[in-house]
Write a protein that holds these residues in place. Structure first.
Motif, PDB file in Angstrom:
ATOM      1  N   GLU A  64      -5.440   5.866   1.526  1.00 31.53           N
ATOM      2  CA  GLU A  64      -4.242   5.053   1.628  1.00 31.53           C
ATOM      3  C   GLU A  64      -4.883   4.421   0.210  1.00 31.53           C
ATOM      4  O   GLU A  64      -6.152   4.602  -0.004  1.00 31.53           O
ATOM      5  CB  GLU A  64      -4.960   4.482   2.526  1.00 31.53           C
ATOM      6  CG  GLU A  64      -3.589   3.091   2.453  1.00 31.53           C
ATOM      7  CD  GLU A  64      -3.566   2.198   3.948  1.00 31.53           C
ATOM      8  OE1 GLU A  64      -2.808   3.214   5.041  1.00 31.53           O
ATOM      9  OE2 GLU A  64      -4.533   1.554   4.594  1.00 31.53           O
ATOM     10  N   ILE A  91      -6.253  11.397   5.973  1.00 32.25           N
ATOM     11  CA  ILE A  91      -5.128   9.755   5.391  1.00 32.25           C
ATOM     12  C   ILE A  91      -5.712   9.598   4.147  1.00 32.25           C
ATOM     13  O   ILE A  91      -6.904   9.761   4.086  1.00 32.25           O
ATOM     14  CB  ILE A  91      -5.610   9.180   6.751  1.00 32.25           C
ATOM     15  CG1 ILE A  91      -4.898   9.829   7.862  1.00 32.25           C
ATOM     16  CG2 ILE A  91      -3.838   8.346   6.253  1.00 32.25           C
ATOM     17  CD1 ILE A  91      -4.826   8.582   9.060  1.00 32.25           C
ATOM     18  N   LYS A 136      -0.848  11.820   3.663  1.00 24.62           N
ATOM     19  CA  LYS A 136      -1.278  12.458   4.772  1.00 24.62           C
ATOM     20  C   LYS A 136      -0.721  13.778   4.734  1.00 24.62           C
ATOM     21  O   LYS A 136       0.584  14.720   3.852  1.00 24.62           O
ATOM     22  CB  LYS A 136      -0.890  11.723   6.263  1.00 24.62           C
ATOM     23  CG  LYS A 136      -0.813  10.813   6.442  1.00 24.62           C
ATOM     24  CD  LYS A 136      -0.523  10.524   8.201  1.00 24.62           C
ATOM     25  CE  LYS A 136      -0.416   8.558   8.692  1.00 24.62           C
ATOM     26  NZ  LYS A 136      -0.002   8.690   9.928  1.00 24.62           N
ATOM     27  N   GLU A 147       0.499   5.276   0.918  1.00 27.08           N
ATOM     28  CA  GLU A 147      -0.097   6.131   1.958  1.00 27.08           C
ATOM     29  C   GLU A 147       0.645   7.686   2.147  1.00 27.08           C
ATOM     30  O   GLU A 147       1.651   7.920   1.766  1.00 27.08           O
ATOM     31  CB  GLU A 147      -0.177   5.391   3.209  1.00 27.08           C
ATOM     32  CG  GLU A 147      -0.678   6.740   4.272  1.00 27.08           C
ATOM     33  CD  GLU A 147      -0.598   5.485   5.831  1.00 27.08           C
ATOM     34  OE1 GLU A 147      -0.653   6.273   6.535  1.00 27.08           O
ATOM     35  OE2 GLU A 147      -1.131   4.914   5.866  1.00 27.08           O
ATOM     36  N   GLU A 175       1.206  -0.876  -0.321  1.00 27.31           N
ATOM     37  CA  GLU A 175      -0.138  -0.304  -0.269  1.00 27.31           C
ATOM     38  C   GLU A 175       0.564   1.264  -0.003  1.00 27.31           C
ATOM     39  O   GLU A 175       2.196   0.761   0.298  1.00 27.31           O
ATOM     40  CB  GLU A 175      -1.089   0.303   1.334  1.00 27.31           C
ATOM     41  CG  GLU A 175      -2.342  -1.179   0.763  1.00 27.31           C
ATOM     42  CD  GLU A 175      -2.565  -1.184   2.503  1.00 27.31           C
ATOM     43  OE1 GLU A 175      -3.816  -1.251   2.412  1.00 27.31           O
ATOM     44  OE2 GLU A 175      -2.028  -0.379   3.272  1.00 27.31           O
TER      45      GLU A 175
END
Length: 309
Positions: free
Chosen positions: A186, A184, A167, A165, A163
């Motif tokens: 993802e 966030i 932020k 991600e 994954e």
């Protein structure tokens, strides 16, 4: 599976944690680190340039409906490249009552501070790559929709996930208060799952803003207390709060000295998709000037002619 298998694995993890703690405690002294009580929320404070932070964390997830309790240990290595760039490596495991303990994978994150000087709002960009499996349960962030863990970890570890991600971290220091907000995003790159969203908000304040003038470990100025709110915001298919995990988590950090700190938190699940409780503890040790010491060590291996001794 033999009935003694889980006990053996849990004993191995316990011995590993003891050895790790002994190594950390025996390291050289470091400088004062700016530590907050958050476990999920990030603020804008970056690791000092050249410093290495070693942290161990543990999460105990107590599920509802008599489902087994999960235990997730975590090792963090954080290094400050400069005043605006910090990198961190995570190694995580997972254990379940009446089941085996497994290695759940690793994560590599980078945080970049957008503005060099302190401002009213300080933005930070966060990027992470995860190579984990479905047994991962450190709950470092809560995204998307949630459901209880009902399968054996020995089965879940066979499902690999990769994954990415991102932020957006917004953080403010208002007098002695810190207020931080994280949004966030993802995406699982291993399959065609929807992009997931989540959030985290943290507020903290020291128990005392003035030094007591005495050298004591339990003085109020050595403690900082706060509360976190975090949870999922659905995904690109169903955005919103239905079937998401939501938590409120009082937390406290204790700065034992300039390089050692201990923090703890109890997160209470607020929805049917949430665990009943997330009990978290963490210990952090910072090595001041680690990068400089490593460069000196390798430089010492060269003689005057540039050859290795």
């Amino acid at each position: 599976m033999s009935p003694t298998k889980p006990t053996t694995n849990r004993g191995s993890i316990f011995r590993y944690c003891l050895i790790l703690a002994a190594l950390v405690l025996s390291s050289a002294a470091g400088a004062i680190a700016q530590e907050n009580p958050y476990f999920v929320t990030y603020d804008h404070h970056m690791e000092e340039t050249g410093n290495l932070e070693i942290a161990t964390q543990g999460t105990i997830a107590m599920q509802k409906h008599d489902l087994p309790t999960l235990v997730a240990p975590l090792l963090e290595l954080e290094y400050g490249w400069n005043g605006w760039w910090t990198s961190e490596l995570y190694l995580e495991g997972s254990s379940q009552m009446r089941d085996s303990a497994v290695f759940a994978g690793w994560r590599l994150e980078n945080r970049f501070k957008v503005l060099r000087r302190e401002h009213w709002i300080n933005p930070v960009l966060y990027f992470e790559f995860e190579d984990t499996n479905e047994a991962s349960h450190i709950r470092k962030e809560i995204v998307g929709h949630d459901e209880p863990v009902t399968e054996s970890l020995s089965l879940l570890k066979r499902s690999k996930t990769r994954e990415v991600e991102g932020k957006l971290i917004l953080s403010s220091n208002v007098h002695s208060w810190n207020i931080s907000e994280n949004f966030i995003v993802e995406k699982n790159t291993s399959n065609s799952e929807a992009t997931e969203f989540g959030y985290a908000v943290g507020i903290s304040h020291p128990l005392a803003t003035m030094a007591s003038g005495t050298d004591c470990k339990l003085c109020r100025e050595n403690f900082r207390a706060g509360v976190e709110f975090y949870g999922g915001l659905g995904d690109t298919e169903v955005f919103g709060l239905p079937h998401t995990a939501q938590f409120v988590a009082p937390a406290v950090v204790w700065q034992l000295n300039g390089s050692n700190s201990f923090k703890a938190s109890t997160a209470f699940g607020l929805t049917g998709a949430s665990e009943r409780l997330l009990l978290r503890v963490g210990y952090t040790y910072e090595i001041d000037g680690f990068g400089h010491k490593v460069r000196q060590m390798f430089a010492g291996k060269h003689d005057r002619g540039g050859r290795f001794d």
